[in-house]
Write a protein that holds these residues in place. Structure first.
Motif, PDB file in Angstrom:
ATOM      1  N   UNK A 218      49.935  41.341  24.182  1.00  0.00           N
ATOM      2  CA  UNK A 218      51.252  40.810  24.556  1.00  0.00           C
ATOM      3  C   UNK A 218      51.367  40.693  26.079  1.00  0.00           C
ATOM      4  N   UNK A 219      50.839  41.689  26.773  1.00  0.00           N
ATOM      5  CA  UNK A 219      50.872  41.644  28.240  1.00  0.00           C
ATOM      6  C   UNK A 219      49.943  40.559  28.772  1.00  0.00           C
ATOM      7  N   UNK A 220      48.818  40.384  28.068  1.00  0.00           N
ATOM      8  CA  UNK A 220      47.869  39.340  28.479  1.00  0.00           C
ATOM      9  C   UNK A 220      48.507  37.946  28.353  1.00  0.00           C
ATOM     10  N   UNK A 221      49.395  37.787  27.359  1.00  0.00           N
ATOM     11  CA  UNK A 221      50.068  36.502  27.154  1.00  0.00           C
ATOM     12  C   UNK A 221      50.989  36.148  28.316  1.00  0.00           C
ATOM     13  N   UNK A 222      51.436  37.167  29.030  1.00  0.00           N
ATOM     14  CA  UNK A 222      52.355  36.924  30.155  1.00  0.00           C
ATOM     15  C   UNK A 222      51.642  36.354  31.390  1.00  0.00           C
ATOM     16  N   UNK A 223      50.332  36.452  31.412  1.00  0.00           N
ATOM     17  CA  UNK A 223      49.577  35.948  32.570  1.00  0.00           C
ATOM     18  C   UNK A 223      49.529  34.428  32.515  1.00  0.00           C
ATOM     19  N   UNK A 224      49.984  33.810  33.584  1.00  0.00           N
ATOM     20  CA  UNK A 224      49.989  32.345  33.672  1.00  0.00           C
ATOM     21  C   UNK A 224      48.645  31.848  34.183  1.00  0.00           C
ATOM     22  N   UNK A 225      48.124  32.497  35.220  1.00  0.00           N
ATOM     23  CA  UNK A 225      46.824  32.088  35.756  1.00  0.00           C
ATOM     24  C   UNK A 225      46.178  33.230  36.525  1.00  0.00           C
ATOM     25  N   UNK A 226      44.831  33.198  36.544  1.00  0.00           N
ATOM     26  CA  UNK A 226      44.047  34.129  37.358  1.00  0.00           C
ATOM     27  C   UNK A 226      43.137  33.297  38.248  1.00  0.00           C
ATOM     28  N   UNK A 227      43.059  33.679  39.519  1.00  0.00           N
ATOM     29  CA  UNK A 227      42.230  32.905  40.437  1.00  0.00           C
ATOM     30  C   UNK A 227      41.537  33.858  41.396  1.00  0.00           C
ATOM     31  N   UNK A 228      40.228  33.662  41.562  1.00  0.00           N
ATOM     32  CA  UNK A 228      39.470  34.493  42.500  1.00  0.00           C
ATOM     33  C   UNK A 228      39.477  33.831  43.873  1.00  0.00           C
ATOM     34  N   UNK A 229      39.885  34.592  44.885  1.00  0.00           N
ATOM     35  CA  UNK A 229      39.884  34.111  46.266  1.00  0.00           C
ATOM     36  C   UNK A 229      39.055  35.100  47.073  1.00  0.00           C
ATOM     37  N   UNK A 230      37.828  34.721  47.358  1.00  0.00           N
ATOM     38  CA  UNK A 230      36.926  35.640  48.051  1.00  0.00           C
ATOM     39  C   UNK A 230      36.627  36.846  47.177  1.00  0.00           C
ATOM     40  N   UNK A 231      36.896  38.043  47.698  1.00  0.00           N
ATOM     41  CA  UNK A 231      36.654  39.265  46.918  1.00  0.00           C
ATOM     42  C   UNK A 231      37.934  39.779  46.255  1.00  0.00           C
ATOM     43  N   UNK A 232      38.981  38.929  46.236  1.00  0.00           N
ATOM     44  CA  UNK A 232      40.253  39.320  45.619  1.00  0.00           C
ATOM     45  C   UNK A 232      40.548  38.470  44.389  1.00  0.00           C
TER      46      UNK A 232
END
Length: 394
Positions: A218-232
């Motif tokens: 359910x918490x995973x469903x709340x994520x709209x997007x994940x993006x890697x920027x360098x080491x973050x």
């Protein structure tokens, strides 16, 4: 290449430079000002029938006539190596090009005068004012449009912007024809962390949620997007539930994110947010005189660009504050009449002239290239024939 020929070619290019400067000045002087710019305004494209084209043909013909005479008469007797002949051929190509491009210098003069009358800084200042005031300037029928105004368009104050989640509610689980939809709004939040920390937390969080009886999916469903920027890792997710429609400080003038005309090379998202903050301050933070002052600047701007307008800053300012405090009233008497299409077309044209200058119009591109190559071939042939003839006679 002997010294006399070099000197002759330098003098020829100096004459061409003087003529180009004269056309540049002519273009600078001929610019009539911002008021006459319209959607058909473009840089000069050699129209064959006006003073620029006629004078261009005459001046080009005169220059080439004397250039050829002096070149063949005084500088075609020497024997040159192949590399030297190639060098002369390239120089003749440049002479051909520069003798046929006086109209381009005319356009440069036009552009220089345009940028003198309206520096890019002032253009951006005018765009920013219009972007901030845009919601006050719609036609009154637009204010009822869901396309223009909906909670997802709100940018300020926090926790907006929001994202809509539509849930379907079935009245009878066995009969799916009868249902209704419910909209829930969540704030859009951003979390940044080191990628290594993110992977550690993700592993531990799953086991913790299962232990206390929560579904990690359910918490995973709340994520709209994940993006890697360098080491973050940047995670954009649905945060807390919000109710923008019940916010006392969310009048119709704040319920959109559209720009009248975006600034060049500035992220639109950044512009939208900055303008929304300024707009919110004008409506809720500063005195009414601040909004009145903005409308007075708008009045000056419309006159500057020769846009027909019936806007009276004092009246429009009163209307805005009236409708800010009367949410449910139909917004059909706001006094913001002006020529919207003319203003939009004016800025479209200015953007094209500033950022997509087309000094050589596509309609004459083929003719121009053919003319340059044709003149070059004639010059090269004449020089080669005279050079061969003179050496044979000698």
């Amino acid at each position: 290449m002997d010294r006399k020929l070099k000197l002759f070619l330098i003098k020829s290019f100096a004459v061409l430079a003087v003529i180009h400067m004269a056309y540049f000045i002519y273009g600078y002087v001929k610019f009539k000002g911002l008021k006459d710019i319209n959607i058909y305004t473009e840089f000069y494209r050699f129209k064959f029938y006006d003073d620029v084209s006629i004078s261009h043909v005459f001046v080009t013909g005169l220059f080439l006539f004397f250039f050829v005479i002096f070149l063949l008469r005084n500088h075609s007797k020497k024997k040159y190596k192949l590399s030297q002949k190639l060098g002369i051929g390239i120089i003749l190509l440049l002479v051909s090009f520069f003798s046929l491009t006086f109209f381009i210098s005319y356009s440069f003069g036009f552009n220089a005068k345009l940028r003198t009358d309206l520096p890019e800084k002032d253009l951006n200042k005018d765009k920013t004012l219009l972007n901030v005031l845009q919601p006050f300037l719609y036609n009154y029928t637009s204010y009822s449009s869901e396309k223009l105004f909906n909670p997802e368009n709100i940018l300020y104050p926090k926790p907006y912007p929001v994202i809509e989640q539509i849930d379907t509610v079935y009245y009878d689980p066995n009969n799916k024809e009868y249902y209704s939809t419910e909209s829930t709004y969540y704030s859009i939040d951003t979390l940044k962390m080191l990628s290594t920390d993110h992977s550690k937390i993700s592993k531990k969080a799953g086991s913790v949620f299962e232990f206390i009886g929560l579904d990690p999916n359910e918490l995973e469903k709340r994520i709209i997007s994940k993006k890697k920027i360098g080491d973050s890792t940047e995670i954009v997710f649905k945060g807390v539930e919000v109710n923008p429609q019940y916010d006392d400080k969310m009048c119709i003038f704040l319920e959109n994110k559209f720009l009248f005309f975006p600034l060049h090379n500035v992220p639109e998202r950044q512009q939208q947010y900055q303008n929304a903050v300024k707009r919110y301050d004008l409506l809720y933070k500063y005195s009414q005189d601040s909004l009145l002052s903005s409308f007075q600047k708008l009045d000056v701007l419309l006159k500057k660009y020769n846009i027909e307008s019936q806007i009276v800053p004092k009246d429009l300012s009163k209307d805005v504050f009236y409708y800010r405090d009367h949410k449910q009233e139909p917004l059909n008497a706001i006094r913001n009449t002006y020529e919207r299409n003319d203003l939009k077309d004016k800025f479209k044209t200015l953007d094209r002239l500033f950022y997509k200058p087309n000094y050589l119009h596509p309609s004459i591109m083929e003719i121009f290239i053919s003319a340059v190559i044709g003149v070059w071939v004639v010059l090269l042939l004449l020089y080669s024939i005279w050079n061969f003839r003179n050496r044979k006679l000698s």
